[in-house]
Design a protein around this motif. Structure first.
Motif, short mmCIF file in Angstrom:
data_model
loop_
_atom_site.label_atom_id
_atom_site.label_comp_id
_atom_site.label_asym_id
_atom_site.label_seq_id
_atom_site.Cartn_x
_atom_site.Cartn_y
_atom_site.Cartn_z
N GLU A 178 44.43 16.82 71.31
CA GLU A 178 44.02 17.47 72.55
C GLU A 178 42.60 18.04 72.45
O GLU A 178 42.00 18.07 71.38
N VAL A 179 42.11 18.52 73.60
CA VAL A 179 40.73 19.00 73.68
C VAL A 179 40.46 20.11 72.67
O VAL A 179 39.41 20.16 72.05
N ASP A 180 41.39 21.03 72.53
CA ASP A 180 41.16 22.16 71.62
C ASP A 180 41.62 21.87 70.19
O ASP A 180 41.64 22.76 69.34
N ALA A 181 41.99 20.60 69.93
CA ALA A 181 42.41 20.24 68.56
C ALA A 181 41.18 19.86 67.76
O ALA A 181 40.92 18.69 67.46
N ASN A 182 40.40 20.87 67.41
CA ASN A 182 39.15 20.66 66.68
C ASN A 182 39.16 21.46 65.39
O ASN A 182 40.11 22.18 65.08
N MET A 183 38.11 21.32 64.62
CA MET A 183 38.06 21.99 63.32
C MET A 183 37.99 23.51 63.46
O MET A 183 38.50 24.23 62.61
N LYS A 184 37.39 23.98 64.53
CA LYS A 184 37.30 25.42 64.74
C LYS A 184 38.69 26.04 64.86
O LYS A 184 38.95 27.16 64.39
N LYS B 150 48.17 28.15 59.72
CA LYS B 150 49.04 29.29 59.44
C LYS B 150 49.10 29.60 57.94
O LYS B 150 50.17 29.86 57.37
N ASP B 151 47.95 29.55 57.31
CA ASP B 151 47.80 29.88 55.88
C ASP B 151 48.56 28.94 54.94
O ASP B 151 48.72 29.25 53.76
N LYS B 152 49.03 27.81 55.44
CA LYS B 152 49.73 26.85 54.57
C LYS B 152 48.74 25.99 53.78
O LYS B 152 49.09 25.39 52.77
N PHE B 153 47.50 25.87 54.29
CA PHE B 153 46.47 25.12 53.57
C PHE B 153 45.10 25.69 53.99
O PHE B 153 44.98 26.37 55.01
N GLU B 154 44.11 25.39 53.19
CA GLU B 154 42.76 25.87 53.47
C GLU B 154 41.98 24.79 54.22
O GLU B 154 42.12 23.60 53.94
N VAL B 155 41.18 25.22 55.18
CA VAL B 155 40.39 24.30 56.01
C VAL B 155 38.93 24.36 55.60
O VAL B 155 38.34 25.44 55.52
N ILE B 156 38.34 23.20 55.35
CA ILE B 156 36.92 23.11 55.01
C ILE B 156 36.24 22.19 56.01
O ILE B 156 36.61 21.02 56.14
N THR B 157 35.27 22.74 56.74
CA THR B 157 34.50 21.96 57.73
C THR B 157 33.14 21.61 57.14
O THR B 157 32.43 22.49 56.65
N VAL B 158 32.80 20.34 57.19
CA VAL B 158 31.56 19.85 56.59
C VAL B 158 30.51 19.64 57.68
O VAL B 158 30.77 19.00 58.70
N PHE C 29 51.12 17.81 64.95
CA PHE C 29 50.36 17.00 64.00
C PHE C 29 50.20 17.73 62.67
O PHE C 29 50.42 17.17 61.60
N VAL C 30 49.82 18.98 62.74
CA VAL C 30 49.61 19.77 61.52
C VAL C 30 50.91 19.89 60.74
O VAL C 30 50.94 19.71 59.51
N SER C 31 52.00 20.20 61.43
CA SER C 31 53.30 20.36 60.76
C SER C 31 53.82 19.03 60.23
O SER C 31 54.25 18.94 59.07
N ASN C 32 53.76 18.00 61.06
CA ASN C 32 54.32 16.70 60.68
C ASN C 32 53.56 16.03 59.55
O ASN C 32 54.16 15.41 58.66
N PHE C 33 52.24 16.15 59.61
CA PHE C 33 51.48 15.37 58.64
C PHE C 33 50.75 16.22 57.60
O PHE C 33 50.97 16.03 56.40
N ILE C 34 49.90 17.13 58.02
CA ILE C 34 49.09 17.86 57.02
C ILE C 34 49.98 18.70 56.12
O ILE C 34 49.93 18.61 54.89
N LEU D 151 41.59 24.57 63.74
CA LEU D 151 42.56 24.11 62.74
C LEU D 151 43.13 25.25 61.89
O LEU D 151 44.33 25.24 61.60
N PRO D 152 42.33 26.26 61.49
CA PRO D 152 42.94 27.36 60.71
C PRO D 152 44.08 28.05 61.46
O PRO D 152 45.04 28.51 60.84
N LYS D 153 43.98 28.11 62.79
CA LYS D 153 45.05 28.74 63.58
C LYS D 153 46.35 27.95 63.44
O LYS D 153 47.44 28.54 63.32
N TYR D 154 46.25 26.63 63.44
CA TYR D 154 47.44 25.80 63.32
C TYR D 154 47.92 25.71 61.87
O TYR D 154 49.09 25.46 61.61
#
Length: 312
Positions: free
Chosen positions: A134-140, A147-155, A111-116, A142-145
Motif C-alpha cells: 500500500e501507499v504507506d508501506a514504505n521504509m519510513k 514491532k521490535d521483532k527485527f531491526e530496520v536499516i534504510t540505505v 506482509f511483515v508478519s507472514n514473511f519478514i 516499516l519500524p512501526k510494523y
C-alpha cells in the motif's frame, strides 16, 4: 547459494527459517544502488554471523497493477543473470517470490508478519524508496510494523554526482540510446547478455565479415540500434567482436531488428552455442548505405576502431 521459489500464501516448511539479514528489492540490473543495499546487508550479516538473504520477485510488480508496453516488460537482467550477480555479492539465500495480486493484496502488517517475521529476519535492509504494498508501506513506516521483532536499516541512494541518483529507469534510458558509457558506469559492471547462435541470411559471410546471429530471450532488454564493441565468451575463451543491433536497412527497410556479431580472428562453426556477450562501447549509429561497397568500407573501419579500442 540457495534459491527458494515462493508463492503466496507462504508456508513455513518452504521458507528457510534460520536467523538472517534480509535485503529487499526487485534489483533489476543489480546496479550500484542495489549493490549498496546488498553490501550493507552483507556487512551486517558478517558482523552478526548470520546468513544473507534476498527477497526479490519473479517479474516486475507493475505487471499486476497496470498495462505495460513491450519495452517495459523487458529487464536489464533476466533471472539467471541476476542470480549470478547475487552470488558474486555473497548472498546465501534468494527468496524469488511470485508477485501476483494475492501477494500484493496483503496489508503491510500481513506482509511483515507472514514473511519478514515468518522467515526469522533479524535485520531488514532496503533502499530509501522500497515499498511493499500500500501507499504507506514504505521504509519510513516499516519500524512501526516490525514491532521490535527485527531491526530496520534504510540505505540512502547511490549518487554518481550531486543529485544524480542511480536508478534502473535511468539505465534503461541510456541503454535505448546506446550510451554504454553511462550504462556501465551506473551498473558498476559492464552490461551483459546471453544468447544462442542461430542461422541468419549469411550476408556477412558474403561481404567478408561473417557474423554470428544471436537470439536472445524475449524479456532481455538490448542496446538501441547501432554498432558496438563487445567481447564474447565461447567455450571458456574470450573473443573480441563488433555487434550490430539493427534492421540491415541497406538490404531493405522492413527487416526485423537482429543482433549480429562479427567475431574477430574467429572462424568456427558455433551454431547452437550459448554465448555470453559483454557490451563495451558504441562505435556508431546504424547507416543505410547506397551500395554494398560502401558498407564493406565502413565494416573495415569499424573493425579497425574495435581493435584500436582494446590496444588503447
Amino acid at each position: 547459494m540457495e534459491i527458494i521459489e515462493l508463492s503466496y500464501p507462504f508456508f513455513n516448511k518452504q521458507i528457510n527459517c534460520e536467523e538472517k539479514v534480509l535485503a529487499m528489492g526487485f534489483f533489476d540490473g543489480v546496479h550500484l544502488g542495489h549493490q549498496k543495499v546488498i553490501n550493507k546487508a552483507k556487512q551486517i550479516a558478517d558482523r552478526e554471523s548470520l546468513k544473507l538473504a534476498i527477497l526479490t520477485y519473479n517479474h516486475h510488480p507493475a505487471i499486476v497493477y497496470k498495462k505495460l508496453d513491450d519495452d517495459e516488460k523487458k529487464y536489464l537482467t533476466i533471472k539467471n543473470s541476476k542470480m549470478k550477480l547475487f552470488e558474486k555479492l555473497g548472498v546465501d539465500i534468494v527468496f524469488n517470490v511470485e508477485y501476483d495480486y494475492a501477494f500484493q493484496n496483503q496489508s503491510p502488517e500481513e506482509f511483515v508478519s507472514n514473511f519478514i517475521i515468518g522467515s526469522n529476519t533479524k535485520f531488514a535492509v532496503a533502499g530509501f524508496n522500497h515499498t511493499y504494498g500500500e501507499v504507506d508501506a514504505n521504509m519510513k513506516n516499516l519500524p512501526k510494523y516490525a514491532k521490535d521483532k527485527f531491526e530496520v536499516i534504510t540505505v540512502d541512494p547511490y549518487e554518481i554526482s550531486q543529485s544524480n541518483i542511480v536508478s534502473s529507469t535511468k539505465i534503461r534510458g541510456f541503454l535505448k540510446e546506446g550510451n554504454l558509457k553511462e550504462v556501465n558506469q551506473y551498473l558498476g559492471h559492464n552490461f551483459k547478455t546471453k544468447g544462442i547462435v542461430v542461422h541468419g541470411y549469411a550476408r556477412g559471410r558474403e561481404l567478408g565479415y561473417p557474423t554470428a546471429n544471436i537470439e536472445h530471450d524475449n524479456l532481455q532488454q538490448l542496446p538501441g540500434i547501432g554498432v558496438y564493441i563487445v567481447t564474447l565468451m565461447i567455450k571458456n575463451h574470450k573473443y573480441l567482436g563488433m555487434a550490430s543491433v539493427g534492421k540491415n536497412e541497406t538490404f531493405g527497410t522492413e527487416n526485423p531488428i537482429t543482433v549480429e556479431i562479427n567475431i574477430i580472428n574467429f572462424n568456427e562453426n558455433i551454431y547452437g552455442n550459448s554465448l555470453d556477450i559483454e557490451w563495451i562501447s558504441k562505435i556508431r549509429n546504424q547507416i543505410k548505405f547506397n551500395n554494398v561497397n560502401d558498407l564493406i568500407e565502413q565494416l573495415a573501419d569499424d573493425k579497425q576502431k574495435t581493435i584500436q579500442y582494446f590496444k588503447n
